[in-house]
Design a protein around this motif. Structure first.
Motif, short mmCIF file in Angstrom:
data_model
loop_
_atom_site.label_atom_id
_atom_site.label_comp_id
_atom_site.label_asym_id
_atom_site.label_seq_id
_atom_site.Cartn_x
_atom_site.Cartn_y
_atom_site.Cartn_z
N PHE A 269 15.41 -25.83 19.80
CA PHE A 269 14.52 -24.77 19.81
C PHE A 269 15.37 -23.48 19.43
N ARG A 270 17.03 -23.39 19.44
CA ARG A 270 17.51 -22.26 19.06
C ARG A 270 17.64 -22.41 17.72
N SER A 271 17.43 -23.61 17.00
CA SER A 271 17.56 -23.79 15.42
C SER A 271 16.23 -23.25 14.90
N LEU A 272 15.30 -23.34 15.72
CA LEU A 272 13.92 -22.88 15.28
C LEU A 272 14.27 -21.25 15.05
N LEU A 273 14.57 -20.72 15.89
CA LEU A 273 14.84 -19.38 16.02
C LEU A 273 16.03 -18.83 15.08
N GLY A 274 16.70 -19.65 14.65
CA GLY A 274 17.86 -19.29 13.64
C GLY A 274 17.35 -19.73 12.36
N ASN A 275 16.00 -20.37 12.27
CA ASN A 275 15.67 -20.78 10.87
C ASN A 275 16.57 -21.79 10.09
N THR A 276 17.32 -22.59 11.13
CA THR A 276 18.05 -23.69 10.50
C THR A 276 17.60 -25.01 10.73
N ILE A 277 16.38 -25.21 10.36
CA ILE A 277 15.94 -26.72 10.20
C ILE A 277 15.64 -27.34 8.81
N ASN A 278 15.68 -28.35 8.57
CA ASN A 278 15.39 -28.90 7.22
C ASN A 278 16.23 -28.24 6.08
N ILE A 279 17.32 -28.07 6.14
CA ILE A 279 18.31 -27.69 5.20
C ILE A 279 18.81 -28.62 4.35
N PRO A 280 18.29 -28.93 2.98
CA PRO A 280 18.90 -30.08 2.37
C PRO A 280 20.20 -29.84 2.10
N GLY A 281 20.79 -31.44 2.26
CA GLY A 281 21.99 -31.63 1.97
C GLY A 281 23.20 -31.29 3.38
N GLU A 282 22.40 -30.78 4.55
CA GLU A 282 23.35 -30.17 5.52
C GLU A 282 23.05 -31.00 6.89
N PRO A 283 24.15 -31.23 7.54
CA PRO A 283 23.77 -31.91 8.81
C PRO A 283 22.82 -31.03 9.89
N GLY A 284 22.06 -31.47 10.66
CA GLY A 284 20.95 -30.72 11.29
C GLY A 284 19.88 -31.53 11.56
N PHE A 285 18.67 -30.76 11.91
CA PHE A 285 17.45 -31.14 12.12
C PHE A 285 16.40 -31.51 11.05
N PHE A 286 15.91 -32.53 11.13
CA PHE A 286 15.04 -33.17 10.02
C PHE A 286 13.54 -33.03 10.84
N VAL A 287 12.77 -32.36 10.56
CA VAL A 287 11.32 -31.98 10.96
C VAL A 287 10.19 -32.59 10.40
N MET A 288 9.33 -33.13 10.67
CA MET A 288 7.99 -33.48 9.78
C MET A 288 6.85 -33.47 10.88
N THR A 289 5.53 -33.46 10.49
CA THR A 289 4.48 -33.49 10.94
C THR A 289 3.92 -34.82 11.11
N MET A 290 3.66 -35.38 12.22
CA MET A 290 3.03 -36.76 12.35
C MET A 290 1.53 -36.57 12.82
N THR A 291 0.84 -37.55 12.31
CA THR A 291 -0.59 -37.86 12.76
C THR A 291 -0.38 -39.10 13.22
N ARG A 292 -1.30 -39.38 14.46
CA ARG A 292 -1.40 -40.52 15.34
C ARG A 292 -2.68 -40.75 15.65
N THR A 293 -3.13 -42.15 15.53
CA THR A 293 -4.54 -42.53 16.14
C THR A 293 -4.06 -44.02 17.01
N VAL A 294 -4.87 -44.47 17.90
CA VAL A 294 -4.60 -45.50 18.74
C VAL A 294 -4.54 -46.73 17.99
N ASN A 295 -3.46 -47.47 18.14
CA ASN A 295 -3.52 -48.92 17.52
C ASN A 295 -4.52 -49.85 17.89
N PRO A 296 -5.56 -50.61 17.12
CA PRO A 296 -6.45 -51.29 17.83
C PRO A 296 -5.91 -52.79 18.12
N ARG A 297 -4.70 -53.04 17.66
CA ARG A 297 -3.97 -54.22 17.67
C ARG A 297 -3.40 -54.37 19.04
N ARG A 298 -3.14 -53.36 19.60
CA ARG A 298 -2.24 -53.46 21.09
C ARG A 298 -3.19 -52.98 22.33
#
Length: 456
Positions: A234-263
């Motif tokens: 959350f501090r990194s969000l306010l520092g705008n230091t996420i998803n910076i290519p080639g750097e160590p840090g947070f890799f953040v993506m949007t995920m979409t889910r639906t229930v798995n009918p096989r389980r």
């Protein structure tokens, strides 16, 4: 309910430039604690800010002053033997004087009669409680509870529930991080049948005193515990230091889910595991193997969008200074992917999710090097640059899935103001008191700063 603004993105950038200046400011919280019954002052009450190292005691007139408090939204906790613990929300932007805080005497509730002293509960349940509270990481395993007699536990064999609380502060020695932690557990429940754990408590940190070598090790360990934590994110969000290519840090993506009918449903799986555990036949062993495998089948069909998110895509300003809101896209990314790997099925299948119920979350992981290009080899060995990918083993080690149950707010210190608004899975969900750092912890401070100033 707080009103959410829709500002232009440059406003967030302006706010982020001010962040370091505001965080460095320190203020005081003053007030008075009184007995709610007779309005008399309460002496020697412990007054502290939850999850911090800010704490004090009331004087003979019930007065207190908590010093060196950074800007932020906090829970002020008042605790004294014989009285109910009191919690008061405090927003700190300058020196604060809170109205008199009335506390009430603690009376034995009828439902507390069933609680049994921990020494009369089987050792395995006490060990279970310690493991769930302290955690099983190297930091959690190194912790030692100095006064275990304050732990009150009860196990209900009919419901498979372990419940409890602490009659006073547990004193926990965290030798790897260099803190003595005082932890008051208000309510604890571990539901073995449902596979869930819930507990509410209040934490006060105290710095240990140590040699120069110990301080050096504590500094390194604290930094290790901080990197990849929710506070760091959350501090990194306010520092705008996420998803910076080639750097160590947070890799953040949007995920979409639906229930798995096989389980199959969790309740059915766990009921059958318990049933066949009590059987001794060969067929019972085959059955329990089946249900254990079913338990391992992922609950969801999920895909992740490869759009590189910026902080402004996830953070909103609010009408309250110093408080921010989390936002997650509501787009159905399952529709972007024609053939989807369904857990429990060996091959990829065409999957139509035009009308299916879905939930969006954030996939968050801390890695040594954020990818410069989001192109991955999937599980069948084919490179793809389409809208979905399979995370690497390195990503999964510190991966967290974050889902909002309702609007989520957080402050400049990286603390969530309404934590029950979030559901966490993965790395953050496994972290416990042994991994926790105080809200006022700042990386690159402490021993390293002192050593640098002395020319070491």
């Amino acid at each position: 309910m707080r009103t959410i603004f829709n500002p232009k993105k440059y406003l967030i950038s302006i706010c982020l430039l001010l962040l370091s200046t505001v965080v460095s400011a320190q203020f005081t919280i003053t007030g008075k604690v009184i007995n709610g019954a007779d309005k008399k002052p309460v002496e020697s009450a412990t007054v502290f800010i939850n999850n911090t190292s800010y704490g004090t005691k009331t004087d003979a007139q019930g007065n207190f002053i908590v010093q060196n408090v950074q800007t932020g939204q906090y829970d002020l906790i008042i605790s004294v033997v014989g009285f109910k613990t009191q919690k008061t929300s405090v927003s700190v932007k300058a020196n604060v004087t809170v109205p008199p805080i009335a506390i009430s005497e603690r009376k034995l509730e009828l439902n507390e009669v069933r609680i049994t002293k921990s020494r009369r509960v089987e050792n395995k349940y006490l060990d279970m409680f310690k493991r769930e509270i302290l955690g099983s990481s190297k930091f959690g395993l190194s912790c030692r509870i100095i006064n275990p007699k304050v732990i009150e536990l009860s196990f209900d064999k009919a419901t498979y529930k372990l419940t409890g609380y602490t009659s006073d502060f547990m004193q926990i020695e965290n030798g790897l991080l260099g803190y003595t932690v005082k932890y008051l557990v208000e309510d604890f429940e571990r539901d073995e049948s449902g596979g869930t754990i819930n507990y509410v408590g209040y934490v006060l940190f105290e710095e240990m005193k140590g040699t120069e070598e110990q301080q050096r090790q504590w500094y390194a360990n604290r930094l290790e515990a901080y990197n990849g934590s929710s506070q760091h994110f959350f501090r990194s969000l306010l520092g705008n230091t996420i998803n910076i290519p080639g750097e160590p840090g947070f890799f953040v993506m949007t995920m979409t889910r639906t229930v798995n009918p096989r389980r199959l449903p969790d309740s059915l799986i766990r009921a059958n595991i318990r049933y066949y555990n009590n059987k001794r036949s060969g067929s019972a062993r085959d059955s329990i193997d089946y249900w254990v495998r079913m338990l391992r089948v992922p609950r969801y069909i999920q895909v992740m969008d490869t759009t590189r998110l910026a902080a402004a895509d996830i953070v909103q300003l609010t009408d309250q200074r110093g408080l921010y809101a989390l936002k997650i896209s509501n787009k159905n990314y399952l529709k972007n992917w024609k053939y989807i790997k369904i857990p429990g099925v060996s091959e990829k299948l065409e999957y139509n999710c035009d009308t299916c119920a879905y939930t969006n979350s954030l996939y968050i992981t801390y890695i040594r090097r954020v990818p410069t290009q989001i192109v991955f080899k999937n599980k069948i060995g084919v490179f793809s640059s389409e809208n979905n990918f399979t995370p690497t083993d390195e990503m999964e080690k510190m991966a967290t899935v974050l889902t909002m149950n309702e609007k989520t707010f957080f402050d400049r210190n990286g603390m969530v103001a309404n934590p029950f608004s979030l559901r966490t899975e993965g790395f953050w969900a496994r972290q416990r008191i042994g991994d926790l750092l105080p809200v006022d912890y700042l990386p690159n401070t402490g021993f390293a700063k002192t050593a640098a100033n002395s020319g070491k």
